[in-house]
Design an enzyme around this catalytic site. Structure first.
Site, PDB file in Angstrom:
ATOM      1  N   ASP A  19      36.917  42.821  40.368  1.00 51.89           N
ATOM      2  CA  ASP A  19      37.654  41.579  40.226  1.00 51.89           C
ATOM      3  C   ASP A  19      37.023  40.586  41.208  1.00 51.89           C
ATOM      4  OD1 ASP A  19      39.765  39.716  39.741  1.00 51.89           O
ATOM      5  OD2 ASP A  19      40.825  40.490  41.504  1.00 51.89           O
ATOM      6  N   ASP A  21      38.577  37.004  42.637  1.00 54.03           N
ATOM      7  CA  ASP A  21      39.448  36.366  43.631  1.00 54.03           C
ATOM      8  C   ASP A  21      40.370  37.402  44.279  1.00 54.03           C
ATOM      9  OD1 ASP A  21      38.259  33.992  42.778  1.00 54.03           O
ATOM     10  OD2 ASP A  21      39.834  33.600  41.302  1.00 54.03           O
ATOM     11  N   ASP A  30      47.025  28.207  44.153  1.00 48.61           N
ATOM     12  CA  ASP A  30      46.774  27.090  43.236  1.00 48.61           C
ATOM     13  C   ASP A  30      45.386  27.210  42.590  1.00 48.61           C
ATOM     14  OD1 ASP A  30      45.353  26.637  45.559  1.00 48.61           O
ATOM     15  OD2 ASP A  30      45.594  24.460  45.492  1.00 48.61           O
ATOM     16  N   ASN A  63      40.048  37.129  35.590  1.00 46.96           N
ATOM     17  CA  ASN A  63      40.892  36.171  34.870  1.00 46.96           C
ATOM     18  C   ASN A  63      40.728  34.801  35.513  1.00 46.96           C
ATOM     19  OD1 ASN A  63      41.981  38.184  33.264  1.00 46.96           O
ATOM     20  ND2 ASN A  63      43.979  38.213  34.275  1.00 46.96           N
ATOM     21  N   GLN A  64      40.494  33.783  34.710  1.00 47.02           N
ATOM     22  CA  GLN A  64      40.371  32.412  35.239  1.00 47.02           C
ATOM     23  C   GLN A  64      41.190  31.458  34.373  1.00 47.02           C
ATOM     24  OE1 GLN A  64      38.954  31.401  38.104  1.00 47.02           O
ATOM     25  NE2 GLN A  64      38.480  33.535  38.612  1.00 47.02           N
ATOM     26  N   SER A  65      42.501  31.701  34.348  1.00 42.46           N
ATOM     27  CA  SER A  65      43.357  30.895  33.472  1.00 42.46           C
ATOM     28  C   SER A  65      43.435  29.439  33.922  1.00 42.46           C
ATOM     29  CB  SER A  65      44.765  31.487  33.421  1.00 42.46           C
ATOM     30  OG  SER A  65      45.404  31.337  34.675  1.00 42.46           O
ATOM     31  N   HIS A 103      41.695  32.014  29.427  1.00 40.11           N
ATOM     32  CA  HIS A 103      42.944  31.711  28.702  1.00 40.11           C
ATOM     33  C   HIS A 103      44.184  31.749  29.583  1.00 40.11           C
ATOM     34  CE1 HIS A 103      40.132  33.538  25.655  1.00 40.11           C
ATOM     35  NE2 HIS A 103      40.349  32.328  25.180  1.00 40.11           N
ATOM     36  N   ARG A 112      42.467  38.634  28.486  1.00 40.94           N
ATOM     37  CA  ARG A 112      43.123  38.496  29.794  1.00 40.94           C
ATOM     38  C   ARG A 112      43.632  39.846  30.302  1.00 40.94           C
ATOM     39  NH1 ARG A 112      45.626  34.874  33.298  1.00 40.94           N
ATOM     40  NH2 ARG A 112      47.608  35.603  34.101  1.00 40.94           N
TER      41      ARG A 112
HETATM   42 MG   LIG Z   1      42.340  39.152  42.101  1.00 40.86          MG
HETATM   43 ZN   LIG Z   2      41.303  35.631  27.392  1.00 52.17          ZN
END
Ligand SMILES: [Mg+2]
Ligand SMILES: [Zn+2]
Length: 189
Positions: A19, A21, A30, A63-65, A103, A112
């Site tokens: 992963d 972050d 944020d 994940n980068q929503s 997403h 996701r």
């Molecule tokens: Mg993370």
């Molecule tokens: Zn996605």
């Protein structure tokens, strides 16, 4: 799902999925929205160098929503990604590939996390079996994704990550990424 594959193709005998972050760099409530907001954990960069020295290829699964929430511009996203690749290399490490989900949860996409699709794609790219692969994350959804992909979840509890403390006993827990990779790949070999 967004996929970035390094054009350099060193032959790694094994791979680890990470992963981003909260594992390599400090997460932000944020979202990490610009390269200026990326703060690497020193041990994260050291871990990348160690993995490279052990011949372990690194693949990011993130994940980068914030992208589809309209908080992260495409140009900034690209800059963050490229900055990450560059910092890894400056530190003696290497990122071989990266898979991102842009997403929002309400879009009900298939990539996701905790969905396993990005882990499957990463494993297919590397030619590895999820069942014999570690996925290192800092959140509950990472561990669920690992479970859903039937790969081996490794959880980092940095204190500033979400989650109160070690959870499921079947997970492997470490305080930092460096502790994790030292333990998984033998510091003194
Ligand atoms: Mg993370
Ligand atoms: Zn996605």
């Amino acid at each position: 799902m967004l996929a970035w594959l390094s054009s350099a193709k060193p032959e790694y005998g094994r791979f680890i999925l990470l992963d981003r972050d909260g594992v390599l760099n400090v997460n932000r409530p944020d979202y990490v929205k610009t390269l200026a907001e990326v703060r690497f954990y020193p041990d994260g960069l050291e871990a990348l160098a160690f993995l490279e020295s052990r011949g372990v290829g690194v693949i990011l699964v993130s994940n980068q929503s914030g992208i589809n929430r309209g908080l992260i511009g495409w140009e900034d996203f690209r800059e963050i990604h490229e900055g990450l690749i560059r910092r890894a290399e400056e530190s003696g490490g290497r990122i071989q590939a990266a898979f991102y989900c842009p997403h929002r949860p309400d879009e009900k996409c298939e990539c996701r996390k905790p969905a396993p699709a990005m882990i499957f794609s990463a494993c297919r790219h590397a030619g590895i079996d999820p069942g014999e692969t570690f996925f290192v994350g800092d959140s509950e959804s990472d561990m669920k994704a690992a479970e859903n992909a039937r790969c081996r979840g490794v959880r980092i509890y940095r204190g500033d990550s979400d989650g109160a403390g070690p959870g499921a006993p079947e997970e492997l827990h470490y305080p930092t990424l460096l502790d994790a990779v030292f333990s998984l790949y033998g510091k003194n070999i």
